[in-house]
Design an enzyme around this catalytic site. Structure first.
Site, PDB file in Angstrom:
ATOM      1  N   LYS A 140     -41.496 -57.545 -72.010  1.00 32.36           N
ATOM      2  CA  LYS A 140     -41.735 -57.377 -73.456  1.00 32.36           C
ATOM      3  C   LYS A 140     -41.782 -58.736 -74.150  1.00 32.36           C
ATOM      4  O   LYS A 140     -42.691 -59.011 -74.927  1.00 32.36           O
ATOM      5  CB  LYS A 140     -40.601 -56.535 -74.071  1.00 32.36           C
ATOM      6  CG  LYS A 140     -40.536 -56.621 -75.589  1.00 32.36           C
ATOM      7  CD  LYS A 140     -39.351 -55.877 -76.160  1.00 32.36           C
ATOM      8  CE  LYS A 140     -38.072 -56.671 -76.245  1.00 32.36           C
ATOM      9  NZ  LYS A 140     -37.911 -57.550 -77.413  1.00 32.36           N
ATOM     10  N   ASN A 141     -40.799 -59.591 -73.840  1.00 30.35           N
ATOM     11  CA  ASN A 141     -40.698 -60.849 -74.588  1.00 30.35           C
ATOM     12  C   ASN A 141     -41.746 -61.876 -74.174  1.00 30.35           C
ATOM     13  O   ASN A 141     -41.950 -62.862 -74.888  1.00 30.35           O
ATOM     14  CB  ASN A 141     -39.282 -61.432 -74.470  1.00 30.35           C
ATOM     15  CG  ASN A 141     -38.293 -60.635 -75.309  1.00 30.35           C
ATOM     16  OD1 ASN A 141     -38.697 -59.782 -76.103  1.00 30.35           O
ATOM     17  ND2 ASN A 141     -37.014 -60.881 -75.123  1.00 30.35           N
ATOM     18  N   CYS A 168     -30.966 -59.165 -89.522  1.00 32.75           N
ATOM     19  CA  CYS A 168     -31.066 -58.543 -88.199  1.00 32.75           C
ATOM     20  C   CYS A 168     -29.651 -58.271 -87.735  1.00 32.75           C
ATOM     21  O   CYS A 168     -28.753 -59.084 -87.965  1.00 32.75           O
ATOM     22  CB  CYS A 168     -31.768 -59.516 -87.267  1.00 32.75           C
ATOM     23  SG  CYS A 168     -31.789 -58.993 -85.579  1.00 32.75           S
ATOM     24  N   ARG A 212     -30.421 -65.098 -87.798  1.00 29.48           N
ATOM     25  CA  ARG A 212     -31.752 -65.385 -87.248  1.00 29.48           C
ATOM     26  C   ARG A 212     -32.716 -66.058 -88.237  1.00 29.48           C
ATOM     27  O   ARG A 212     -33.734 -65.486 -88.620  1.00 29.48           O
ATOM     28  CB  ARG A 212     -32.362 -64.112 -86.655  1.00 29.48           C
ATOM     29  CG  ARG A 212     -31.476 -63.495 -85.604  1.00 29.48           C
ATOM     30  CD  ARG A 212     -32.125 -62.371 -84.865  1.00 29.48           C
ATOM     31  NE  ARG A 212     -33.042 -62.837 -83.841  1.00 29.48           N
ATOM     32  CZ  ARG A 212     -33.749 -62.029 -83.075  1.00 29.48           C
ATOM     33  NH1 ARG A 212     -33.660 -60.725 -83.239  1.00 29.48           N
ATOM     34  NH2 ARG A 212     -34.547 -62.502 -82.158  1.00 29.48           N
ATOM     35  N   ASP A 266     -29.431 -61.648 -73.849  1.00 20.73           N
ATOM     36  CA  ASP A 266     -30.005 -60.298 -73.799  1.00 20.73           C
ATOM     37  C   ASP A 266     -29.394 -59.422 -72.707  1.00 20.73           C
ATOM     38  O   ASP A 266     -29.745 -58.240 -72.596  1.00 20.73           O
ATOM     39  CB  ASP A 266     -31.529 -60.382 -73.600  1.00 20.73           C
ATOM     40  CG  ASP A 266     -32.232 -60.933 -74.831  1.00 20.73           C
ATOM     41  OD1 ASP A 266     -31.604 -60.970 -75.899  1.00 20.73           O
ATOM     42  OD2 ASP A 266     -33.406 -61.336 -74.709  1.00 20.73           O
ATOM     43  N   ARG A 300     -37.784 -49.644 -78.267  1.00 20.81           N
ATOM     44  CA  ARG A 300     -38.442 -50.893 -78.659  1.00 20.81           C
ATOM     45  C   ARG A 300     -38.704 -51.771 -77.442  1.00 20.81           C
ATOM     46  O   ARG A 300     -39.633 -52.582 -77.462  1.00 20.81           O
ATOM     47  CB  ARG A 300     -37.551 -51.670 -79.641  1.00 20.81           C
ATOM     48  CG  ARG A 300     -37.462 -51.015 -81.002  1.00 20.81           C
ATOM     49  CD  ARG A 300     -36.722 -51.904 -81.945  1.00 20.81           C
ATOM     50  NE  ARG A 300     -37.247 -53.259 -81.818  1.00 20.81           N
ATOM     51  CZ  ARG A 300     -36.634 -54.346 -82.259  1.00 20.81           C
ATOM     52  NH1 ARG A 300     -35.482 -54.245 -82.864  1.00 20.81           N
ATOM     53  NH2 ARG A 300     -37.176 -55.534 -82.108  1.00 20.81           N
TER      54      ARG A 300
HETATM   55  N1  EPU Z   1     -32.406 -70.195 -84.572  1.00 16.34           N
HETATM   56  C1  EPU Z   1     -32.281 -71.022 -85.669  1.00 16.34           C
HETATM   57  N2  EPU Z   1     -33.407 -71.363 -86.358  1.00 16.34           N
HETATM   58  C2  EPU Z   1     -34.652 -70.925 -85.974  1.00 16.34           C
HETATM   59  C3  EPU Z   1     -34.765 -70.084 -84.858  1.00 16.34           C
HETATM   60  C4  EPU Z   1     -33.619 -69.729 -84.171  1.00 16.34           C
HETATM   61  O1  EPU Z   1     -31.193 -71.439 -86.026  1.00 16.34           O
HETATM   62  O2  EPU Z   1     -35.634 -71.281 -86.637  1.00 16.34           O
HETATM   63  C5  EPU Z   1     -31.197 -69.809 -83.816  1.00 16.34           C
HETATM   64  C6  EPU Z   1     -30.989 -68.298 -83.723  1.00 16.34           C
HETATM   65  O3  EPU Z   1     -30.334 -67.804 -84.887  1.00 16.34           O
HETATM   66  C7  EPU Z   1     -30.166 -68.167 -82.471  1.00 16.34           C
HETATM   67  C8  EPU Z   1     -30.754 -69.262 -81.576  1.00 16.34           C
HETATM   68  O4  EPU Z   1     -31.396 -70.187 -82.461  1.00 16.34           O
HETATM   69  O5  EPU Z   1     -28.817 -68.485 -82.723  1.00 16.34           O
HETATM   70  C9  EPU Z   1     -31.748 -68.783 -80.553  1.00 16.34           C
HETATM   71  O6  EPU Z   1     -32.709 -67.926 -81.165  1.00 16.34           O
HETATM   72  P1  EPU Z   1     -34.214 -67.870 -80.694  1.00 16.34           P
HETATM   73  O7  EPU Z   1     -35.083 -68.450 -81.747  1.00 16.34           O
HETATM   74  O8  EPU Z   1     -34.340 -68.461 -79.327  1.00 16.34           O
HETATM   75  O9  EPU Z   1     -34.470 -66.315 -80.643  1.00 16.34           O
HETATM   76  P2  EPU Z   1     -35.886 -65.623 -80.788  1.00 16.34           P
HETATM   77  O10 EPU Z   1     -36.918 -66.536 -80.232  1.00 16.34           O
HETATM   78  O11 EPU Z   1     -36.060 -65.130 -82.143  1.00 16.34           O
HETATM   79  C10 EPU Z   1     -35.958 -64.514 -78.418  1.00 16.34           C
HETATM   80  C11 EPU Z   1     -35.989 -63.113 -77.878  1.00 16.34           C
HETATM   81  C12 EPU Z   1     -34.642 -62.448 -78.101  1.00 16.34           C
HETATM   82  C13 EPU Z   1     -33.566 -63.288 -77.414  1.00 16.34           C
HETATM   83  C14 EPU Z   1     -33.598 -64.737 -77.927  1.00 16.34           C
HETATM   84  C15 EPU Z   1     -32.637 -65.660 -77.224  1.00 16.34           C
HETATM   85  C16 EPU Z   1     -38.290 -62.447 -78.119  1.00 16.34           C
HETATM   86  C17 EPU Z   1     -39.282 -61.568 -78.774  1.00 16.34           C
HETATM   87  N3  EPU Z   1     -37.032 -62.359 -78.549  1.00 16.34           N
HETATM   88  O12 EPU Z   1     -35.714 -64.387 -79.825  1.00 16.34           O
HETATM   89  O13 EPU Z   1     -34.728 -61.179 -77.475  1.00 16.34           O
HETATM   90  O14 EPU Z   1     -32.293 -62.737 -77.647  1.00 16.34           O
HETATM   91  O15 EPU Z   1     -34.930 -65.260 -77.779  1.00 16.34           O
HETATM   92  O16 EPU Z   1     -32.903 -65.700 -75.861  1.00 16.34           O
HETATM   93  O17 EPU Z   1     -38.630 -63.181 -77.216  1.00 16.34           O
HETATM   94  C18 EPU Z   1     -34.228 -58.913 -77.133  1.00 16.34           C
HETATM   95  O18 EPU Z   1     -35.197 -58.848 -76.339  1.00 16.34           O
HETATM   96  O19 EPU Z   1     -33.375 -58.002 -77.237  1.00 16.34           O
HETATM   97  C19 EPU Z   1     -34.079 -60.091 -77.985  1.00 16.34           C
HETATM   98  C20 EPU Z   1     -33.354 -60.079 -79.096  1.00 16.34           C
END
Ligand code: EPU
Length: 423
Positions: A22-23, A115, A120, A309, A401
């Site tokens: 998915k991701n 969220c 996030r 995750d 989801r």
């Molecule tokens: N963060 C910031 N600023 C940003 C972006 C992120 O401070 O601009 C922080 C977040 O709050 C968090 C950390 O950085 O503490 C990591 O977040 P990340 O941006 O890596 O998360 P994401 O890219 O939004 C993806 C996955 C998530 C998974 C995370 C961490 C997808 C669609 N989602 O989210 O997957 O938990 O990386 O590995 O790829 C799930 O599949 O259940 C899921 C939540």
């Protein structure tokens, strides 16, 4: 709305196929915005998050056909705005921002709301796109990015207080493919899903090196073209079924996995005493439960560390594993909603400042429980497999989801589960 009833006590055995990730699918679908030519993407899981992404792309003008895991997308004429009604349903829709900006010179995307797994923010995404020359404005809940004279390469450090960002790296990488000159992303996310996206982009004609490490170098190109691509296996779905086997299995075999992506999850399951065996090519694994399991201490970390995750699912396993286990989530310290529900099933868990202390008990007991997010719901299903009695898990849409046909896969393994309509 559906709910799942899990009648505890069945032993799991047999073989299932793991779906495409998915991701990885979500940013790859979004990346098709970078070319007017058709892209064919295989092994896209049929889950509601990929459906939302397809709806968003269609609403923006993409021509999309989908049949049994293969999606054909042509983004010939597209709008520069992602519609709020669809974007608000899925935080990952933020990853249309980078490709849209690169292709159209302008992107209007709703600011993602709160969220349940944490605050996030998207500051790192914006910091990266600004460094490439985009002007960022906020109005009416939307982010508008503009780059009238196009984007230009830059050196960007994407490290935040909780480490690197996966979708932020994706967004900047996608935008930089069409920027003028060279972009260097330092502290990039090294997750296999980022590498799969880079492979997709390189096949489209991009020039990206170092994806899968913390330093990615992108030499901008003039245009990208359509291609065919097969998405990598879903390591979190695989990990979830590995934990199901450790909780209630007598030999569960998972096909279409990738051993290299599963190292940290395999280590955690083996450290808790269960048996994991891969075939020589690493694409099939069998997990067997050990009746004499032991507690483990886990700390989530960016790849190749133990994934956030999988934190909830391992907590479900450790809830009935002897000893005290300590689980710390450094990436989403508030991601412990499942613990309150597991406690309703009798689990002995204390959560404090991003750390759960789990004292294993011999058996959980069934209770009505509520899914709060995707992985939390998976944890409840896993916990219910060996609980005494029948557990009702409401708000099943959270699990739909991200897990393709989870109830059917569990049934194939011999679990006693029923999907019924919530009244
Ligand atoms: N963060 C910031 N600023 C940003 C972006 C992120 O401070 O601009 C922080 C977040 O709050 C968090 C950390 O950085 O503490 C990591 O977040 P990340 O941006 O890596 O998360 P994401 O890219 O939004 C993806 C996955 C998530 C998974 C995370 C961490 C997808 C669609 N989602 O989210 O997957 O938990 O990386 O590995 O790829 C799930 O599949 O259940 C899921 C939540």
């Amino acid at each position: 709305m559906d709910k799942l009833i899990v009648h505890g006590g069945a032993t799991l055995r047999g073989t299932i196929n793991i779906s495409g990730s998915k991701n990885a699918s979500l940013p790859i679908l979004a990346a098709s915005l970078l070319t007017p030519e058709p892209c064919i993407i295989r092994h896209v899981p049929d889950v509601s998050d990929t459906n939302y992404m397809i709806q968003i792309l269609s609403a923006m003008g993409a021509d999309v056909e989908r049949s049994s895991g293969t999606v054909r997308i042509t983004c010939e004429t597209i709008s520069d705005q992602a519609p709020y009604e669809l974007v608000r349903r899925m935080r990952a829709s933020i990853c249309v921002m980078g490709p849209l900006l690169a292709r159209k010179g302008r992107a209007v995307v709703s600011l993602p709301g709160g969220c349940v797994i944490g605050d996030r923010p998207v500051d790192l995404h914006l910091r990266g796109l600004e460094a490439l020359g985009a002007k960022v404005e906020f109005e009416g809940g939307n982010i508008t990015l503009t780059a009238k004279d196009g984007l230009r390469g830059a050196e960007i450090n994407l490290c935040g207080t909780h480490g690197p960002t996966v979708l932020g790296t994706d967004n900047v990488m996608m935008a930089a493919t069409l920027a003028d000159g060279m972009t260097i992303i330092e502290s990039a996310a090294a997750e296999p899903e980022v590498l799969d996206l880079a492979n997709f982009l390189n096949a489209m004609g991009a020039n990206i090196q170092g994806a899968g490490t913390q330093r990615i170098v992108i030499e901008g190109v003039k245009e990208l073209h359509g291609i065919e691509h097969t998405v990598i296996p879903d390591r979190i779905e695989a990990g979830t079924f590995m934990v199901a086997a450790a909780i209630a299995g007598e030999g569960v075999t998972l096909c279409r996995v990738c051993r290299d992506h599963l190292k940290a999850i395999t280590d955690a399951i083996e450290q808790s005493g269960h048996y994991v065996q891969f075939n020589a090519s690493g694409d099939v694994c069998t997990v067997r439960r050990n009746g004499h399991a032991r507690g483990v201490d886990l700390v989530t970390a960016p790849y190749p560390g133990f994934p956030t995750d999988m934190q909830a699912q391992m907590t479900a396993l450790l809830a009935t594993t002897p000893d005290v286990s300590i689980i710390k989530d450094t990436i989403f310290p508030q991601r412990f909603m499942h613990c309150a529900e597991l406690k309703r099933m009798g689990a002995d868990i204390k959560v404090d400042h991003g750390t759960a202390v789990v004292r294993g008990i011999p058996q959980l007991s069934a209770a009505p429980v509520m899914a709060s997010d995707l992985r939390a719901s998976a944890a409840l299903v896993l916990a219910a497999l060996t609980a005494k009695g029948s557990t009702e898990i409401i708000r099943l849409y959270h699990i739909d989801r991200g897990y393709e046909h989870i109830d059917e896969k569990l049934l194939m393994l011999g679990a006693n589960v029923e999907r019924v309509k919530e009244r």
